[in-house]
Design a protein around this motif. Sequence first.
Motif, PDB file in Angstrom:
ATOM      1  N   GLY A   1     -24.993  72.119  -1.903  1.00 15.81           N
ATOM      2  CA  GLY A   1     -23.824  71.636  -2.628  1.00 15.81           C
ATOM      3  C   GLY A   1     -22.550  71.590  -1.815  1.00 15.81           C
ATOM      4  N   SER A   2     -22.392  72.468  -0.801  1.00 17.32           N
ATOM      5  CA  SER A   2     -21.174  72.494  -0.004  1.00 17.32           C
ATOM      6  C   SER A   2     -21.483  73.041   1.384  1.00 17.32           C
ATOM      7  N   PHE A   3     -21.784  72.136   2.326  1.00 21.02           N
ATOM      8  CA  PHE A   3     -22.173  72.633   3.649  1.00 21.02           C
ATOM      9  C   PHE A   3     -20.996  73.255   4.387  1.00 21.02           C
ATOM     10  N   THR A   4     -19.763  72.864   4.078  1.00 19.25           N
ATOM     11  CA  THR A   4     -18.625  73.535   4.718  1.00 19.25           C
ATOM     12  C   THR A   4     -18.437  74.937   4.149  1.00 19.25           C
ATOM     13  N   GLY A   5     -18.569  75.071   2.845  1.00 21.39           N
ATOM     14  CA  GLY A   5     -18.501  76.394   2.243  1.00 21.39           C
ATOM     15  C   GLY A   5     -19.631  77.290   2.730  1.00 21.39           C
TER      16      GLY A   5
ATOM     17  N   GLN B   1     -21.042  77.119   5.671  1.00 24.97           N
ATOM     18  CA  GLN B   1     -20.690  77.558   7.024  1.00 24.97           C
ATOM     19  C   GLN B   1     -19.782  78.779   6.976  1.00 24.97           C
ATOM     20  N   ARG B   2     -18.797  78.726   6.119  1.00 27.82           N
ATOM     21  CA  ARG B   2     -17.861  79.851   6.027  1.00 27.82           C
ATOM     22  C   ARG B   2     -18.573  81.116   5.543  1.00 27.82           C
ATOM     23  N   THR B   3     -19.505  80.951   4.628  1.00 31.89           N
ATOM     24  CA  THR B   3     -20.277  82.097   4.150  1.00 31.89           C
ATOM     25  C   THR B   3     -21.060  82.733   5.299  1.00 31.89           C
ATOM     26  N   LEU B   4     -21.726  81.902   6.096  1.00 31.86           N
ATOM     27  CA  LEU B   4     -22.491  82.423   7.230  1.00 31.86           C
ATOM     28  C   LEU B   4     -21.578  83.076   8.264  1.00 31.86           C
TER      29      LEU B   4
ATOM     30  N   ALA C   1     -33.849  85.550  -3.378  1.00 30.19           N
ATOM     31  CA  ALA C   1     -33.092  86.168  -4.469  1.00 30.19           C
ATOM     32  C   ALA C   1     -32.334  87.400  -3.997  1.00 30.19           C
ATOM     33  N   ALA C   2     -32.898  88.120  -3.024  1.00 29.39           N
ATOM     34  CA  ALA C   2     -32.259  89.334  -2.527  1.00 29.39           C
ATOM     35  C   ALA C   2     -31.255  89.068  -1.418  1.00 29.39           C
ATOM     36  N   ALA C   3     -31.482  88.006  -0.624  1.00 26.81           N
ATOM     37  CA  ALA C   3     -30.674  87.770   0.579  1.00 26.81           C
ATOM     38  C   ALA C   3     -29.571  86.744   0.381  1.00 26.81           C
ATOM     39  N   GLY C   4     -29.523  86.088  -0.775  1.00 27.77           N
ATOM     40  CA  GLY C   4     -28.580  85.003  -1.002  1.00 27.77           C
ATOM     41  C   GLY C   4     -27.135  85.374  -0.750  1.00 27.77           C
ATOM     42  N   PRO C   5     -26.229  84.397  -0.806  1.00 29.99           N
ATOM     43  CA  PRO C   5     -26.458  83.001  -1.199  1.00 29.99           C
ATOM     44  C   PRO C   5     -27.132  82.183  -0.087  1.00 29.99           C
ATOM     45  N   ALA C   6     -27.835  81.140  -0.519  1.00 29.76           N
ATOM     46  CA  ALA C   6     -28.546  80.288   0.427  1.00 29.76           C
ATOM     47  C   ALA C   6     -27.584  79.296   1.078  1.00 29.76           C
ATOM     48  N   ALA C   7     -27.803  79.066   2.370  1.00 30.49           N
ATOM     49  CA  ALA C   7     -27.081  78.031   3.112  1.00 30.49           C
ATOM     50  C   ALA C   7     -28.108  77.084   3.718  1.00 30.49           C
ATOM     51  N   GLY C   8     -27.733  75.819   3.861  1.00 32.18           N
ATOM     52  CA  GLY C   8     -28.666  74.825   4.359  1.00 32.18           C
ATOM     53  C   GLY C   8     -28.618  74.646   5.863  1.00 32.18           C
ATOM     54  N   THR C   9     -29.490  73.766   6.335  1.00 35.07           N
ATOM     55  CA  THR C   9     -29.579  73.526   7.782  1.00 35.07           C
ATOM     56  C   THR C   9     -28.331  72.840   8.334  1.00 35.07           C
ATOM     57  N   TRP C  10     -27.604  72.069   7.513  1.00 34.80           N
ATOM     58  CA  TRP C  10     -26.390  71.438   8.031  1.00 34.80           C
ATOM     59  C   TRP C  10     -25.380  72.495   8.462  1.00 34.80           C
TER      60      TRP C  10
ATOM     61  N   PHE D   1     -27.513  61.383  27.326  1.00 36.65           N
ATOM     62  CA  PHE D   1     -27.893  61.046  25.952  1.00 36.65           C
ATOM     63  C   PHE D   1     -27.405  62.137  25.002  1.00 36.65           C
ATOM     64  N   VAL D   2     -27.236  61.735  23.753  1.00 33.48           N
ATOM     65  CA  VAL D   2     -26.751  62.618  22.700  1.00 33.48           C
ATOM     66  C   VAL D   2     -27.934  63.318  22.043  1.00 33.48           C
ATOM     67  N   GLY D   3     -27.773  64.617  21.792  1.00 31.91           N
ATOM     68  CA  GLY D   3     -28.788  65.374  21.068  1.00 31.91           C
ATOM     69  C   GLY D   3     -28.413  65.511  19.604  1.00 31.91           C
ATOM     70  N   THR D   4     -28.379  66.730  19.116  1.00 37.37           N
ATOM     71  CA  THR D   4     -28.057  66.981  17.716  1.00 37.37           C
ATOM     72  C   THR D   4     -26.549  66.962  17.496  1.00 37.37           C
ATOM     73  N   SER D   5     -26.151  66.641  16.283  1.00 34.76           N
ATOM     74  CA  SER D   5     -24.732  66.592  15.936  1.00 34.76           C
ATOM     75  C   SER D   5     -24.539  67.138  14.527  1.00 34.76           C
ATOM     76  N   ALA D   6     -23.306  67.522  14.231  1.00 36.30           N
ATOM     77  CA  ALA D   6     -23.004  68.104  12.924  1.00 36.30           C
ATOM     78  C   ALA D   6     -21.505  68.057  12.689  1.00 36.30           C
ATOM     79  N   ARG D   7     -21.114  68.320  11.449  1.00 31.56           N
ATOM     80  CA  ARG D   7     -19.695  68.448  11.104  1.00 31.56           C
ATOM     81  C   ARG D   7     -19.360  69.923  10.948  1.00 31.56           C
ATOM     82  N   HIS D   8     -18.545  70.427  11.855  1.00 33.93           N
ATOM     83  CA  HIS D   8     -18.154  71.823  11.833  1.00 33.93           C
ATOM     84  C   HIS D   8     -16.895  71.985  10.992  1.00 33.93           C
ATOM     85  N   HIS D   9     -16.818  73.059  10.218  1.00 32.49           N
ATOM     86  CA  HIS D   9     -15.714  73.187   9.261  1.00 32.49           C
ATOM     87  C   HIS D   9     -14.372  73.405   9.957  1.00 32.49           C
ATOM     88  N   GLU D  10     -14.359  73.826  11.211  1.00 32.03           N
ATOM     89  CA  GLU D  10     -13.112  73.989  11.948  1.00 32.03           C
ATOM     90  C   GLU D  10     -12.988  72.991  13.104  1.00 32.03           C
ATOM     91  N   LEU D  11     -14.068  72.748  13.820  1.00 32.01           N
ATOM     92  CA  LEU D  11     -14.028  71.893  15.020  1.00 32.01           C
ATOM     93  C   LEU D  11     -14.147  70.416  14.695  1.00 32.01           C
TER      94      LEU D  11
END
Length: 321
Positions: free
Chosen positions: A29-33, A35-38, A170-179, A267-277
């Motif tokens: 639901g919120s990959f930026t949120g 990221q901050r959780t992690l 259930a014990a380790a949450g909250p869940a964060a996704g691969t993004w 060549f370019v490898g993996t990319s992502a949107r970082h919440h700060e960078l």
Amino acid sequence: MSTSPSPLLGLPGAVAGNGVDAPVAAHYGSFTGEQRTLEAGDGFVDLSHREVVRVSGPDRLTWLHSLTSQALDRLQPRVPTATLVLSPQGHVEHALYGVDDGESFTAHVEPGEAAALVAWLDRMRFMMRVEVADVTDELAVTWRPSARIDAAPYSGYDLVPRAELPAYAAAAGPAAGTWAFEALRIARGEPRLGLDTDHRTIPNEAGWIGTAVHLDKGCYRGQETVARVHTLGKPPRRLTLLHLDGSDNRLPARGADLVLGEKVVGFVGTSARHHELGPIALALVKRSVPVDATLVADGLAAGQEVVVDPDVGLHVRPSLR
């Protein structure tokens, strides 16, 4: 090997990933949120699509020590490590991230890689007292920031009985996704084999010296190339972190050409949107490209941040963010 979608895709808000990461959630639901959780040291990431290989038997560590790039003969229990299988020419064929429990060494690899690794290891057993097995159907991989050890590279992974994955969540949450996970990994300069590398990649180019390659151990396949390039201090290419122009609101395609002027320089490898960078990516670029040059990645302007030094070929950012 398990190719089924993760049961954690049934968690509230889960959106499936794509490509090799399709069997697990990209976000909840919120990959930026997330990221901050992690970054705050909370939550976990479902990486249960990664495959798991177990090597057991009394000779396992000395045997793996002789075959791979890391010093494993005196590896202590519960200490996470990374090691590589190289070709005779020094090209990276497999990257393993694992831990020994005193009876077996269990490692995880990229999706789809376990069968080839197990087959190769089985061919190399000879008279050694070892057993090799693909245990992906038995164990699932997760990552928790609270499980990292002293900010060590490639730590934080858990191996969870696959049947217990919902209870673990259930014990380790909250869940964060691969993004969210990928954004933080890319920012740390940690490459993924086959996504940020190609068939010609040697460890010196990708920042694996010191983290997955021990320079003072005995012989292993491909060692001559690693030692020669380390001594000369000039790997043919270098891993770099790209800071991408975000005005186009897109990320470059993986494998896209990296261009300087009229020339393709990598060549370019993996990319992502970082919440700060903002938008970032990893790329392999020719060593001769100036580190301050602005490049073009799939039509996007890209500044560079050094991951592998072009002159000495060593990882110049050993402490992770």
